[in-house]
Write a protein that holds these residues in place. Structure first.
Motif, short mmCIF file in Angstrom:
data_model
loop_
_atom_site.label_atom_id
_atom_site.label_comp_id
_atom_site.label_asym_id
_atom_site.label_seq_id
_atom_site.Cartn_x
_atom_site.Cartn_y
_atom_site.Cartn_z
N VAL A 1 0.63 -1.75 0.09
CA VAL A 1 0.03 0.20 -0.73
C VAL A 1 0.64 1.51 0.07
O VAL A 1 1.90 1.34 1.02
CB VAL A 1 -1.11 -0.41 1.34
CG1 VAL A 1 -2.10 1.20 1.16
CG2 VAL A 1 -1.56 -1.05 1.15
N ALA A 2 0.61 1.93 -1.01
CA ALA A 2 1.06 3.79 -1.00
C ALA A 2 -0.01 4.52 -1.09
O ALA A 2 -0.87 4.77 -1.07
CB ALA A 2 1.61 3.35 -2.31
N LEU A 3 0.35 5.53 0.27
CA LEU A 3 -0.65 6.67 0.47
C LEU A 3 -0.05 8.18 -0.25
O LEU A 3 0.83 8.23 -0.02
CB LEU A 3 -1.01 6.40 1.46
CG LEU A 3 -1.56 5.39 2.45
CD1 LEU A 3 -2.07 5.24 3.89
CD2 LEU A 3 -3.29 5.08 1.02
N TRP A 4 -0.88 8.93 -0.55
CA TRP A 4 0.20 10.92 -0.55
C TRP A 4 0.94 10.61 1.11
O TRP A 4 -0.31 10.49 1.93
CB TRP A 4 -1.38 11.26 -0.90
CG TRP A 4 -1.87 11.22 -3.00
CD1 TRP A 4 -0.68 11.43 -3.56
CD2 TRP A 4 -2.62 10.08 -3.05
NE1 TRP A 4 -1.22 11.04 -4.85
CE2 TRP A 4 -2.56 10.45 -4.46
CE3 TRP A 4 -3.43 9.42 -2.71
CZ2 TRP A 4 -3.29 9.94 -5.57
CZ3 TRP A 4 -4.26 9.05 -3.40
CH2 TRP A 4 -4.30 8.66 -4.46
N THR B 1 1.10 13.70 2.57
CA THR B 1 1.10 14.59 3.49
C THR B 1 -0.69 14.66 3.06
O THR B 1 -0.52 15.68 4.20
CB THR B 1 0.96 16.15 2.38
OG1 THR B 1 0.14 15.88 1.18
CG2 THR B 1 2.55 16.06 1.27
N LEU B 2 -1.17 13.47 2.51
CA LEU B 2 -2.87 13.30 3.60
C LEU B 2 -2.80 12.15 4.66
O LEU B 2 -2.08 11.38 4.93
CB LEU B 2 -3.66 12.59 2.60
CG LEU B 2 -3.47 13.36 0.76
CD1 LEU B 2 -4.98 12.22 0.47
CD2 LEU B 2 -3.73 14.83 1.05
N THR B 3 -3.52 12.99 5.50
CA THR B 3 -3.52 12.03 7.37
C THR B 3 -4.50 10.86 6.88
O THR B 3 -5.04 10.50 5.66
CB THR B 3 -4.34 13.04 7.81
OG1 THR B 3 -5.44 13.13 7.96
CG2 THR B 3 -3.70 14.15 8.42
N GLU C 1 -7.98 11.74 6.16
CA GLU C 1 -8.30 12.13 4.47
C GLU C 1 -8.29 11.38 3.82
O GLU C 1 -8.45 10.93 2.49
CB GLU C 1 -7.14 13.55 4.48
CG GLU C 1 -7.15 14.79 5.27
CD GLU C 1 -6.08 15.32 5.52
OE1 GLU C 1 -6.10 16.95 6.33
OE2 GLU C 1 -4.34 15.42 4.52
N ASP D 1 -3.94 5.51 13.96
CA ASP D 1 -4.21 6.51 14.82
C ASP D 1 -4.34 7.60 13.01
O ASP D 1 -3.20 7.53 12.21
CB ASP D 1 -2.39 7.02 15.41
CG ASP D 1 -2.78 8.65 14.81
OD1 ASP D 1 -3.79 9.37 15.56
OD2 ASP D 1 -1.36 9.17 16.30
N ASN E 1 -4.96 10.70 12.65
CA ASN E 1 -4.65 11.94 12.59
C ASN E 1 -3.32 11.99 11.93
O ASN E 1 -2.68 13.54 12.34
CB ASN E 1 -4.76 13.00 14.08
CG ASN E 1 -5.92 13.51 13.67
OD1 ASN E 1 -6.55 13.35 12.77
ND2 ASN E 1 -6.68 12.84 15.06
N ARG E 2 -2.67 10.97 11.91
CA ARG E 2 -0.80 11.44 11.46
C ARG E 2 -0.79 11.16 9.69
O ARG E 2 -1.22 10.51 9.01
CB ARG E 2 -0.03 10.16 11.30
CG ARG E 2 -0.12 10.29 13.76
CD ARG E 2 0.99 9.14 13.88
NE ARG E 2 1.70 8.53 12.82
CZ ARG E 2 1.75 7.28 13.34
NH1 ARG E 2 1.92 6.37 14.25
NH2 ARG E 2 3.78 7.16 12.49
N PRO E 3 -0.11 11.62 9.52
CA PRO E 3 0.21 11.77 7.48
C PRO E 3 0.95 10.98 7.38
O PRO E 3 1.27 10.37 7.82
CB PRO E 3 0.89 12.92 7.79
CG PRO E 3 1.74 13.56 8.29
CD PRO E 3 1.19 13.22 9.87
N ARG F 1 2.59 10.05 5.53
CA ARG F 1 4.36 9.60 5.38
C ARG F 1 5.09 9.10 6.68
O ARG F 1 5.80 8.34 6.84
CB ARG F 1 5.11 11.21 5.72
CG ARG F 1 5.78 12.01 6.64
CD ARG F 1 6.19 13.10 5.51
NE ARG F 1 5.67 14.11 4.46
CZ ARG F 1 5.78 13.99 3.39
NH1 ARG F 1 7.05 13.80 3.00
NH2 ARG F 1 5.51 15.28 2.84
N THR F 2 4.16 8.94 8.07
CA THR F 2 4.48 8.43 9.11
C THR F 2 4.13 7.45 9.73
O THR F 2 4.69 6.78 10.21
CB THR F 2 4.14 9.46 10.28
OG1 THR F 2 3.22 9.42 10.56
CG2 THR F 2 4.38 11.58 10.28
#
Lengths: 295, 508
Positions: A86-89, A91-93, A96, A123, A125-127, A129-130
């Motif tokens: 899975v790869a996500l954008w 900057t989006l949390t 989002e 969680d 509410n974390r972007p 990327r984290t």
């Protein structure tokens, strides 16, 4: 008879000179949990990507609830997908990403989604990327399980999850089946497939070598036994369920066991065992023993 | 690892070297025919035009094929090499880190500083090759060797500075987009400082472009500015390597917030999401382009005064085919033509970002929803076209504010260049379908490539969009040409969408 959730006819994919998938035909009924087993590189992901219209088949065709897989505007109204990696954008949390997928997707049960976020301890509410691999996978799983799509296509969805989350995942698959959703679960973990699936297809080197119910699959279930003895190894000839006896040295032996273990244990105890180790064979070992190693 | 960095960058380096060397060779070789068309005095008149000085730098040694080439192509070649150096440096540092590949290397004996050193070495090697190619091109075109070496050194030195800036940006900013934006901003400021340096001498000594110019190739070949340029390059490299020390992997000196409240705006549809992703880059490019036009607009008064005092020069310039270049409207039109280059590259970069999202598998979750490929790419093209018009409109307002030109005329002028930028957008969309490995390069071709070709190779100029771009507001718009370009852009987009629909999704 109702329209099958997935119907693949002679699906094939060639990348240059490599034949990744060859003549794959299978049918998954609505409400059925179908396990799609195979070692790494067998062509599981390529098959799934063809079912999703992300990769165009070089041969054959696939239908999702009667709609051609290539017509994604129709076909994707019937399904939700969790990719293998899975790869996500970045900057989006998480929240989002879930919102975007729910808004554009085929319809989401938001109440159930919030419950899933809690159960998977995500969680949001974390972007992105984290997020670790497991957390990205959780976002994708929550999004897929929360849809009302009648088919869930899950490509090795638990590879990044810890055992507790894996248990939650199995519960979610069961709940999905209870709601009448079909699940197409690709995996290389025999135990996972055995725990949740009704039927199993086994893919090897791009070819579907077996489709069987899970009960039939159990005959593939074997145990590898390694025993050490103070003195010589007892005779295991003609002991029921004992196969492929291998003498490791004068007082150690390895064999595979299928069926009830009683007779074998009796035979072992006739000598003086110092240690007995039993383990499940890997899928690769099963494939090797059943289908040979060659192509 | 240096070998890996070289392998990841050598193709681009070769393209840049061939382009930079080839352009220099062509202009030098066609010097006689180009110059033959103009008589000496009109050429000098044109060269003394402050607008031309600000744009291309001070014309020196125009009677020499080398000097003429340096004046005509020097800034463009230096910008090309610098832009490549800075983008490649951020790709090899922050880009590799973003993709998670740097971790594998750092698990070995390599340190983060070591990684930065190797990226810098690979990009520097490419820059030096480009500099040598420029020198070789000039000599091959018939220019003198000494000047050719000085100019090649100036180009390479400028590129080296931006290799350092790129690596530094990769250490400071926490994402590749941020790092590239940071480095691009430095490049923009350096160019602006070069232009201001034409009027305020000290400023020219702090920007690599100004320093390269002050080495006056073919007109004295001064070494002092080149030494300052080399010191600047070493300085940036040192700062970049210091910044690499003691930094967490995956983090820049500037840090991301670890938690934040969700912002759900524009997440309700594919189009909304495309707009959301476009806002940041559009803002960045618009600020850059509008800032440039605000500045050059402020020069107009000076030019008009200059031409009032030199009526004969204006007549001469007009007689030489550069219609009304010396009038406020003509100057504005020339500036707007230049602005179509960043506008086109901006459009191509938006489609290239879409291609990068696909390769990084970020697109997959979206395309697993009931979203067709046609809608996916079509939406991105439409949103980018709208962003392009916003950029050009704001640029027009900025120019009007800086120059006092009527707002309507300025808007008409910037928007007239939209078809050229749309051609770049269409070419990028075509590449997204047919040649997804080279979206930015193919997309930049109509605007940036066309501009260079139009300026450098007169026989091929009619093939470029710039030959058909009316100098609005100095002349009325050329509607048939504009509509033809828009139609071609639409056709390219259509072909790109068709190919994208048929091909497999590319993931790495």
């Amino acid at each position: 008879m109702s329209t099958p959730a997935i119907r693949a006819d002679g699906l094939g994919k060639r990348f240059g000179r490599v034949l990744a998938v060859d003549g794959l035909s299978l049918t998954v009924e609505p409400g059925e949990v179908f396990g799609f087993l195979g070692p790494n590189g067998a062509g599981k992901s390529t098959t799934i990507r063809m079912l999703l219209g992300l990769v165009r088949p070089s041969a054959g065709a696939a239908l999702i609830f009667g709609d051609p897989a290539g017509d994604v505007r129709r076909a994707h109204r019937h399904l939700a997908y969790v990719p293998a990696d899975v790869a996500l954008w970045p900057t989006l949390t998480g929240a989002e990403v879930l919102e975007l997928l729910a808004e554009v997707g085929p319809g989401t049960d938001r109440g159930y989604r919030n419950e899933l976020v809690r159960r998977f301890e995500l969680d949001v509410n974390r972007p992105a990327r984290t997020y670790s691999t497991g957390n990205r996978q959780k976002v994708s799983l929550v999004a897929a399980f929360a849809t009302r799509a009648p088919l869930l296509v899950l490509d090795e969805p638990t590879s990044g999850l810890d055992p507790l989350m894996e248990r939650e995942f199995r519960a979610c698959v069961t709940e999905a089946r209870d709601r009448g959703q079909a699940v197409f679960l690709s995996s290389h973990q025999l135990a996972e497939v055995e725990a949740v699936c009704d039927r199993v297809g086994i893919l090897r080197a791009g070819r579907l070598v077996e489709i069987a119910g899970v009960a039939e699959l159990r005959r593939l279930r074997q145990t590898v036994v390694e025993a050490s003895f103070r003195d010589d190894v007892p005779s295991l000839v003609d002991v029921p369920g004992v196969l492929a006896v291998e003498s490791l040295d004068r007082n150690r032996v390895r064999f595979t066991l299928s069926g009830p273990p009683g007779p074998a244990l009796n035979a072992l105890s006739t000598a003086d065992p110092t240690a007995v180790v039993m383990r499940e064979p890997s899928l690769a070992e099963i494939f090797l023993s059943y289908y040979g190693s060659g192509r | 690892m240096t070998a890996l960095a070289l392998r990841l960058s050598y193709r681009g380096a070769l393209v840049v070297a061939v382009a930079a060397g080839g352009m220099s060779a062509l202009v030098a070789a066609t010097y006689r025919t180009t110059i033959g068309a103009l008589d000496g005095s009109s050429l000098r008149a044109l060269a003394e035009n402050p607008a031309i000085r600000v744009l291309f730098g001070p014309p020196l040694a125009l009677d020499d094929p080398g000097g003429f080439t340096v004046w005509r192509t020097g800034t463009a070649v230096a910008v090309l090499v610098s832009a490549w150096a800075m983008l490649t440096a951020t790709r090899l540092t922050r880009g590799e880190e973003d993709a998670g590949r740097a971790e594998q290397l750092l698990a070995g004996r390599l340190t983060p500083t070591g990684l930065a050193v190797r990226a810098l070495a690979a990009v520097s090697a490419g820059v030096v090759v480009a500099g040598v190619a420029v020198s070789a091109g000039l000599v091959a075109g018939g220019a003198g060797a000494a000047g050719a070496v000085v100019h090649g050194a100036g180009v390479a030195g400028t590129g080296l500075v931006f290799a350092g800036v790129g690596v530094l940006a990769g250490q400071v900013m926490p994402s590749r987009g941020g790092a590239s934006g940071f480095a691009a901003a430095v490049l923009g400021v350096a160019l602006l400082a070069r232009m201001l340096g034409e009027r305020t001498e000290p400023l020219g000594w702090v920007t690599p472009f100004g320093l390269a110019g002050r080495s006056v190739p073919f007109a004295g070949n001064r070494m002092g500015p080149l030494l300052v340029l080399a010191a600047l390059a070493v300085g940036f490299a040192c700062v970049a390597l210091l910044a690499a020390r003691g930094r967490d992997l995956g983090q820049g000196r500037v840090r991301h917030r670890v938690r934040r409240r969700p912002r759900f705006a524009l997440l309700g549809s594919v189009g909304g999401f495309a707009v959301r992703r476009a806002i940041g880059p559009t803002l960045g490019w618009t600020v850059g382009v509008a800032g440039f036009l605000l500045f050059v607009g402020s020069l107009v008064g000076e030019i008009v005064r200059f031409l009032d005092e030199n009526r004969r020069l204006a007549d001469l310039a007009a007689g030489a085919g550069f219609t009304a270049l010396g009038t406020p409207e003509g100057f504005a039109a020339a500036m707007f033509g230049v602005v179509s280059i960043p506008a086109g590259v901006f459009a191509a970069s938006r489609i290239a970002a879409l291609t990068a999202d696909e390769a990084a598998r970020r697109t997959t979750p979206l395309l697993a929803l009931p979203v067709s490929r046609a809608r996916h790419l079509g939406t991105e093209v439409a949103v980018t076209a709208a962003a392009l018009l916003v950029l050009l409109a704001v640029a027009g307002v900025a120019y009007a504010a800086g120059s006092g030109l009527r707002l309507g005329a300025a808007l008409a002028g910037t928007l007239t260049t939209a078809p050229v930028a749309l051609l770049s957008l269409g070419a990028a969309a075509l590449a997204h379908g047919w040649l997804p490995r080279a979206v930015l390069a193919v997309g930049a071709l109509p605007a940036a490539g066309g501009f260079l070709l139009h300026a450098a190779v007169p026989p091929l100029a009619p093939l470029t969009p710039y030959a058909h771009l009316a100098p609005v507001p100095a002349a009325p718009p050329n509607w048939p040409a504009a509509l033809t370009m828009v139609a071609i852009a639409a056709a390219l987009t259509h072909l790109g969408i068709q190919a994208y629909r048929r091909r497999d999704l590319r993931t790495r």
